[in-house]
Design a protein around this motif. Structure first.
Motif, PDB file in Angstrom:
ATOM      1  N   ARG A 125       0.946  -1.525  -0.450  1.00 32.78           N
ATOM      2  CA  ARG A 125       0.122  -0.074  -0.017  1.00 32.78           C
ATOM      3  C   ARG A 125       1.072   1.290   0.377  1.00 32.78           C
ATOM      4  O   ARG A 125       0.369   2.026  -0.716  1.00 32.78           O
ATOM      5  CB  ARG A 125      -0.729   0.015   1.037  1.00 32.78           C
ATOM      6  CG  ARG A 125      -2.390  -1.115   1.222  1.00 32.78           C
ATOM      7  CD  ARG A 125      -3.037  -0.483   0.014  1.00 32.78           C
ATOM      8  NE  ARG A 125      -3.612   0.473   1.390  1.00 32.78           N
ATOM      9  CZ  ARG A 125      -4.812   0.472   1.975  1.00 32.78           C
ATOM     10  NH1 ARG A 125      -5.363  -0.297   2.547  1.00 32.78           N
ATOM     11  NH2 ARG A 125      -5.166   1.596   2.571  1.00 32.78           N
ATOM     12  N   GLU A 128       2.472   1.124  -3.425  1.00 30.82           N
ATOM     13  CA  GLU A 128       1.158   2.068  -4.336  1.00 30.82           C
ATOM     14  C   GLU A 128       1.185   3.799  -4.248  1.00 30.82           C
ATOM     15  O   GLU A 128       0.382   4.554  -5.560  1.00 30.82           O
ATOM     16  CB  GLU A 128       0.124   2.003  -3.745  1.00 30.82           C
ATOM     17  CG  GLU A 128      -0.477   0.421  -4.485  1.00 30.82           C
ATOM     18  CD  GLU A 128      -1.364   0.482  -5.412  1.00 30.82           C
ATOM     19  OE1 GLU A 128      -1.005  -0.140  -6.437  1.00 30.82           O
ATOM     20  OE2 GLU A 128      -2.126   1.084  -5.920  1.00 30.82           O
ATOM     21  N   CYS A 132       1.243   6.861  -7.051  1.00 26.85           N
ATOM     22  CA  CYS A 132      -0.047   7.494  -7.207  1.00 26.85           C
ATOM     23  C   CYS A 132       0.489   9.141  -7.030  1.00 26.85           C
ATOM     24  O   CYS A 132      -0.078   9.638  -7.686  1.00 26.85           O
ATOM     25  CB  CYS A 132      -1.199   7.386  -6.698  1.00 26.85           C
ATOM     26  SG  CYS A 132      -1.896   5.542  -7.167  1.00 26.85           S
ATOM     27  N   HIS A 159      -6.261   8.329 -10.796  1.00 27.38           N
ATOM     28  CA  HIS A 159      -7.506   6.639 -10.817  1.00 27.38           C
ATOM     29  C   HIS A 159      -7.295   5.865 -12.199  1.00 27.38           C
ATOM     30  O   HIS A 159      -7.647   4.462 -11.993  1.00 27.38           O
ATOM     31  CB  HIS A 159      -8.677   7.116 -10.105  1.00 27.38           C
ATOM     32  CG  HIS A 159      -9.033   7.808  -8.386  1.00 27.38           C
ATOM     33  ND1 HIS A 159      -8.470   6.327  -8.130  1.00 27.38           N
ATOM     34  CD2 HIS A 159      -9.191   8.793  -8.133  1.00 27.38           C
ATOM     35  CE1 HIS A 159      -8.117   7.032  -6.574  1.00 27.38           C
ATOM     36  NE2 HIS A 159      -8.812   8.507  -6.397  1.00 27.38           N
ATOM     37  N   MET A 162      -4.214   4.302 -12.863  1.00 27.39           N
ATOM     38  CA  MET A 162      -3.790   3.330 -12.153  1.00 27.39           C
ATOM     39  C   MET A 162      -5.332   1.856 -12.521  1.00 27.39           C
ATOM     40  O   MET A 162      -4.493   1.055 -12.435  1.00 27.39           O
ATOM     41  CB  MET A 162      -4.498   3.557 -10.065  1.00 27.39           C
ATOM     42  CG  MET A 162      -2.939   4.231 -10.066  1.00 27.39           C
ATOM     43  SD  MET A 162      -1.448   3.262 -10.017  1.00 27.39           S
ATOM     44  CE  MET A 162      -1.190   2.132  -9.307  1.00 27.39           C
ATOM     45  N   ASP A 166      -3.758  -1.746 -13.744  1.00 25.26           N
ATOM     46  CA  ASP A 166      -3.868  -2.821 -12.693  1.00 25.26           C
ATOM     47  C   ASP A 166      -4.557  -4.123 -13.760  1.00 25.26           C
ATOM     48  O   ASP A 166      -4.815  -5.888 -13.587  1.00 25.26           O
ATOM     49  CB  ASP A 166      -4.994  -2.191 -11.309  1.00 25.26           C
ATOM     50  CG  ASP A 166      -4.240  -2.111  -9.963  1.00 25.26           C
ATOM     51  OD1 ASP A 166      -3.257  -1.553 -10.423  1.00 25.26           O
ATOM     52  OD2 ASP A 166      -5.130  -2.232  -9.468  1.00 25.26           O
TER      53      ASP A 166
ATOM     54  N   SER B 170      -9.981  -4.033  -9.874  1.00 29.38           N
ATOM     55  CA  SER B 170      -8.629  -4.204  -9.092  1.00 29.38           C
ATOM     56  C   SER B 170      -8.184  -3.209  -7.517  1.00 29.38           C
ATOM     57  O   SER B 170      -8.365  -3.080  -6.842  1.00 29.38           O
ATOM     58  CB  SER B 170      -7.264  -4.423  -9.608  1.00 29.38           C
ATOM     59  OG  SER B 170      -6.503  -4.511  -9.205  1.00 29.38           O
ATOM     60  N   ARG B 171      -8.947  -2.121  -8.690  1.00 30.91           N
ATOM     61  CA  ARG B 171      -8.532  -0.812  -7.549  1.00 30.91           C
ATOM     62  C   ARG B 171      -9.768  -0.622  -6.682  1.00 30.91           C
ATOM     63  O   ARG B 171      -9.426  -0.180  -5.298  1.00 30.91           O
ATOM     64  CB  ARG B 171      -9.038   0.339  -8.425  1.00 30.91           C
ATOM     65  CG  ARG B 171      -7.557   1.142  -9.867  1.00 30.91           C
ATOM     66  CD  ARG B 171      -6.715   0.272  -9.512  1.00 30.91           C
ATOM     67  NE  ARG B 171      -5.914   1.338  -8.231  1.00 30.91           N
ATOM     68  CZ  ARG B 171      -4.840   1.302  -7.672  1.00 30.91           C
ATOM     69  NH1 ARG B 171      -4.600   0.259  -8.341  1.00 30.91           N
ATOM     70  NH2 ARG B 171      -4.372   2.376  -7.057  1.00 30.91           N
ATOM     71  N   PHE B 178     -10.592   4.867  -4.077  1.00 27.12           N
ATOM     72  CA  PHE B 178     -11.093   5.079  -5.306  1.00 27.12           C
ATOM     73  C   PHE B 178     -12.585   4.491  -4.940  1.00 27.12           C
ATOM     74  O   PHE B 178     -12.724   3.229  -4.715  1.00 27.12           O
ATOM     75  CB  PHE B 178     -10.368   4.218  -5.900  1.00 27.12           C
ATOM     76  CG  PHE B 178     -11.280   3.281  -7.478  1.00 27.12           C
ATOM     77  CD1 PHE B 178     -10.879   4.828  -8.123  1.00 27.12           C
ATOM     78  CD2 PHE B 178     -11.321   1.932  -7.588  1.00 27.12           C
ATOM     79  CE1 PHE B 178     -11.754   4.001 -10.076  1.00 27.12           C
ATOM     80  CE2 PHE B 178     -11.985   2.159  -8.456  1.00 27.12           C
ATOM     81  CZ  PHE B 178     -12.241   2.919  -9.626  1.00 27.12           C
TER      82      PHE B 178
END
Lengths: 205, 205
Positions: A125, A128, A132, A159, A162, A166, B170-171, B178
Motif C-alpha cells: 500500500r 502504491e 500515485c 485513478h 491506475m 491494474d 482491482s482498484r 477509489f
C-alpha cells in the motif's frame, strides 16, 4: 572479526533477490522453498541466511526493490519537458513489463500476497501510495503547463491511469489472447480520452 | 415417492444461492462452511444437500448464475438503437456493481478461485469468452452504424473495455480512496478515447 565489503555484500544480496524473483515468478511464493532459491542462486543455505533471515524477508525485500524501481522510473519521467509524452512513456513501460510473463507473474504474486499477509499489505500500500502521489504531481504540473487537460481533477486522472495499469496485469493473467504490446495504440488512445486537450493542442498529438 | 414442484425447487435453490453469495462475499469461499450457509439460508444440512451435492457445486452454480446475468445484461444493451450509449450504460452497470462491496468481493473471490481450481477456471473462462464475444458483436454493429469509431479493430476495443472492467474491480480491492461511481465521468471520457468518432459525430456526445 570478519570484515565484509559493503559493495560486495549488496551485490550478492541483489543476486540472491534476482534468483528468488525467478523462482517466485515460476512457482509462486508459497510453492518455492528456500532450498530452491539457494540452488538457483548457487549458494548454501547457511550463506542465504547470512543475507536474509527468512523467505518472508526476501519477499519484503522484493516489494521494496519494486517500489524503488517504480519511483525511479516515475522520477525520470517527471524530468521531461512534455508531461503528456511522459505519461505515454509510462504506459509503454507498463505494457512492456506486463508483456514479460515472468515480471507479470511476479507482480500478480505480490498483489495476491498483499491480500494474505498484513506486513506485505502495508508495504504494498505504501508503494502504491508513493506511485500515485508521484503520478499526481506529474499530472498537476502537466495541467499547469497546458499539456494535460484540466477537464478532470489530477486525482481522477490518477485513478483512471491506475485502473488501466491494474487492468492490463489482470487481463494478461486471465486472457491468453491479450497481448499488451499489440494494444499500445488503442490503450494510448483510451488514455488520451482523459488526458487530452479538447482544443486539439499538444496533448492531442 | 415424493413429488417436488419444479418451480418451488428452483426458487429454493436460488434462495440458497443468494444466502451462499452473502457468506462468500463476507468471508471468502474457503473460510465459509456449509453449516454457515445453512444458517444463513435457514435450512438444515440434509436439506442443503438435497439441492447442492457440495460447497463446490454451490460455487459452480454461482459462476453459472453470474454468466447468465452478464449475458442477459449485454443482450438487453444490444437491443438499443445507439450502441455508443449502450457501452456507456454497460460501464455504468460495471461501476455500480463494483461500488457494491458485497458484489465486488464476490467477483474477486470468483476470479481468485478461478486461479486455484481447474473446473472453476474453465467455467470462468467460458463466461469471459461469452461476454467478450457479445461485446465484440455490439461494437462491430456500432461501427457499421457509424456510432463507434473504426480507428481500432472491434477486438482491440473489447480488450480496452475489459482492461477497464478488470481494473475497476482491482482498484476497489486495493485502494479504499477509489470510489468507482465518483469517477464515472472520467472513466467514460477515457472509454470515449477509444470508442469516439474523431469527426465530432454522435459518438463524441
Amino acid at each position: 572479526m570478519r570484515v565484509t565489503d559493503p559493495d560486495k555484500h549488496q551485490a550478492k544480496k541483489q543476486m540472491i533477490l534476482e534468483a528468488a524473483k525467478t523462482c517466485f515468478a515460476e512457482q509462486g511464493f508459497h510453492q518455492t522453498s528456500t532450498a530452491q532459491i539457494c540452488t538457483a542462486a548457487g549458494i548454501s543455505a547457511g550463506n542465504l541466511f547470512h543475507y536474509f533471515a527468512s523467505k518472508k524477508a526476501i519477499i519484503t525485500a522484493i516489494v521494496e526493490d519494486d517500489r524503488r524501481q517504480t519511483q525511479d522510473f516515475v522520477a525520470v519521467l517527471c524530468e521531461g519537458d512534455d508531461l503528456f509524452a511522459a505519461l505515454n512513456a509510462f504506459l509503454d513501460g507498463v505494457l512492456d513489463m506486463a508483456a514479460d510473463r515472468a515480471q507479470a507473474s511476479l507482480a500478480l504474486e505480490i498483489a495476491a500476497e498483499a491480500g494474505r499477509d498484513a506486513e506485505i499489505n502495508s508495504l504494498y500500500r505504501l508503494s502504491e501510495k508513493a506511485m500515485c502521489a508521484e503520478l499526481e504531481g506529474l499530472i498537476s504540473l502537466g495541467m499547469e503547463r497546458g499539456q494535460i487537460s484540466k477537464q478532470f481533477s489530477a486525482s481522477s486522472v490518477v485513478h483512471c491511469i491506475m485502473v488501466v495499469v491494474d487492468g492490463v496485469f489482470s487481463r494478461v493473467s486471465v486472457d491468453p489472447q491479450f497481448k499488451p504490446q499489440e494494444e499500445k495504440a488503442a490503450l494510448k488512445a483510451m488514455m488520451t480520452g482523459v488526458l487530452g486537450l479538447s482544443n486539439g493542442g499538444e496533448a492531442q498529438k
